[in-house]
Design a protein around this motif. Structure first.
Motif, short mmCIF file in Angstrom:
data_model
loop_
_atom_site.label_atom_id
_atom_site.label_comp_id
_atom_site.label_asym_id
_atom_site.label_seq_id
_atom_site.Cartn_x
_atom_site.Cartn_y
_atom_site.Cartn_z
N LEU A 163 0.82 -1.20 0.00
CA LEU A 163 0.00 0.00 0.00
C LEU A 163 0.86 1.26 0.00
CD1 LEU A 163 -2.86 1.16 0.12
CD2 LEU A 163 -2.77 0.95 2.62
N SER A 164 2.03 1.19 0.61
CA SER A 164 2.94 2.34 0.61
C SER A 164 3.35 2.71 -0.81
CB SER A 164 4.18 2.05 1.45
OG SER A 164 4.86 0.91 0.96
N GLY A 165 3.49 1.72 -1.69
CA GLY A 165 3.81 1.99 -3.09
C GLY A 165 2.67 2.72 -3.78
N GLU A 166 1.43 2.28 -3.54
CA GLU A 166 0.27 2.96 -4.12
C GLU A 166 0.21 4.42 -3.69
OE1 GLU A 166 -3.56 1.28 -3.63
OE2 GLU A 166 -3.02 -0.67 -4.50
N ARG A 167 0.47 4.65 -2.41
CA ARG A 167 0.37 6.01 -1.90
C ARG A 167 1.52 6.88 -2.41
NH1 ARG A 167 -2.29 5.09 4.15
NH2 ARG A 167 -4.31 4.44 3.30
N ALA A 168 2.69 6.29 -2.57
CA ALA A 168 3.80 7.05 -3.15
C ALA A 168 3.50 7.42 -4.59
CB ALA A 168 5.09 6.24 -3.06
N LEU A 169 2.95 6.46 -5.36
CA LEU A 169 2.59 6.74 -6.75
C LEU A 169 1.56 7.86 -6.82
CD1 LEU A 169 2.35 6.26 -9.79
CD2 LEU A 169 0.88 4.29 -9.30
N ALA A 170 0.53 7.79 -5.99
CA ALA A 170 -0.51 8.81 -6.01
C ALA A 170 0.06 10.18 -5.64
CB ALA A 170 -1.64 8.43 -5.05
N ALA A 171 0.92 10.21 -4.63
CA ALA A 171 1.49 11.49 -4.20
C ALA A 171 2.43 12.06 -5.27
CB ALA A 171 2.24 11.31 -2.88
N ASN A 172 3.26 11.21 -5.85
CA ASN A 172 4.16 11.67 -6.90
C ASN A 172 3.39 12.11 -8.14
OD1 ASN A 172 6.80 11.41 -5.75
ND2 ASN A 172 6.61 9.18 -5.91
N ALA A 173 2.32 11.37 -8.48
CA ALA A 173 1.50 11.76 -9.63
C ALA A 173 0.86 13.13 -9.40
CB ALA A 173 0.41 10.71 -9.87
#
Length: 369
Positions: free
Chosen positions: A74-84
């Motif tokens: 889930l940390s990867g999903e949240r990093a992707l969303a934040a970076n996007a």
């Protein structure tokens, strides 16, 4: 903001400039796949295992749209969303479970090779079964984490697997000609009356790792009632299932940030006939739980982040458990004795007693002050 791979950040420290979220393997996968991606229509690109968004957002910067993405943590999903969000690519992708919907009709798949061969087998079989018959998979990683067996696993699902030259200690396997395929199904084993189910990416598979087994052997005979105990970082859900089986009136919450772990824990609960009393939640730490909301938490903290040993993970988990425990509630934890977590438990949770210790592991019970 102008997009740059060097500008990506990890989670939860998305705004911390010192943390690099892109490596040479990401860049090599993007370079090797550039020609194949150039001819795609929106919705024909799938990205699996993207650490913090380098593959997804690098592709979006090159013009890809409606990218389908699966990340186990889930940390990867949240990093992707934040970076996007930082770079204005929030509408370029959507996150999906590891299922046929993720890969159906895909013509190109970008994959960061998982460390687990079982996870790779699940992914390869899914792509071969549901992607376009001309799909090309660009599966890359750091050479030190790659094995020849990965080639063999891909060949089980694809008729042709090519290997690129190494660059900056990274390499890409290119798979074509899908052969059959299937939806992932969990392995299943029985251990002392508890059935364990595990999808390919779950830690320890359908076995019970020795730390968890030691914790199970020393859990208290009575768990405080009145609220749901929590199996924190539940993995395959062994502790949650065991608690539910031992206490027929007990409702248990099992949480993990790994999608494979959560799917495995749900399957384990069903296999043991306790799915009506075990709720499984994918969560970042215990973020969905209120302060002072339970009296019992069981924890076998991981000490790896990806492939690296990271002793900072467990103290964060201890602090999170302390937040969620009621005053007087207990955190029962098992940990590698060499890591010497007791001072951290005393500081972050409260008075800590040793329940059991063997040559490798220690079980402690910490009371929330």
């Amino acid at each position: 903001m102008t997009f740059s791979l060097d500008g990506l950040r990890r989670w939860p420290d998305v705004e911390a400039p010192g943390l690099v979220a892109t490596d040479a393997a990401d860049r090599l996968i993007l370079d090797e796949s550039a020609v194949a991606r150039a001819g795609l229509q929106d919705g024909e690109l799938v990205v699996i295992g993207d650490g913090y968004g380098a593959l997804t957002l690098g592709s979006a910067a090159d013009g890809a749209g409606r990218i389908r993405v699966h990340q186990d943590p889930l940390s990867g999903e949240r990093a992707l969303a934040a970076n996007a969000g930082r770079f204005g690519f929030g509408g370029a992708f959507r996150s999906l479970p590891l299922s046929s919907e993720l890969v159906s009709g895909a013509r190109v798949v970008l994959l960061r090779l998982p460390r687990s061969l079982g996870a790779l087998r699940d992914i390869a079989g899914l792509i071969a079964g549901y992607a376009d018959h001309e799909v090309v998979v660009f599966a890359g990683g750091r050479v030190k984490h790659m094995t020849l067996t990965m080639n063999d696993v891909l060949r089980d699902s694809f008729g042709r697997v090519d290997v690129t030259h190494a660059r900056q200690k990274s390499r890409v396997l290119i798979a074509r000609d899908p052969q059959g395929g299937h939806e992932p199904t969990p392995d299943r084993e029985s251990h002392d009356g508890v059935v364990v189910c595990a999808f390919g990416g779950a830690f320890a598979g359908a076995a019970i790792d020795i730390g968890t087994r030691f914790l199970l052997d020393h859990l208290p005979p009575v768990v405080a009632g009145g609220d749901r105990p929590i199996d924190f970082a539940c993995g395959t859900g062994v502790v949650a299932a065991a608690l539910a089986l031992q206490h027929p009136d007990l409702h248990v919450l099992a949480t993990d940030q790994s999608a494979a772990a959560v799917a495995s824990a749900a399957a384990t609960a069903r296999a043991n006939g306790v799915s009506d009393r075990v709720e499984v939640v994918r969560d970042d730490m215990l973020g969905s739980q209120s302060d002072a909301s339970t009296s019992f938490i069981a924890l076998n903290p991981p000490f790896h982040s990806g492939s690296a040993v990271h002793e900072g993970i467990a103290p964060r988990m201890f602090a999170e458990a302390a937040r969620v425990l009621r005053r007087g509630g207990e955190l029962w934890a098992v940990w590698n004795s060499g890591l010497r977590y007791r001072p951290a438990l005393e500081r972050l949770v409260g008075p800590t007693r040793q329940v059991a210790r063997n040559a490798k592991f220690t079980v402690t019970a910490s009371t929330r002050r």
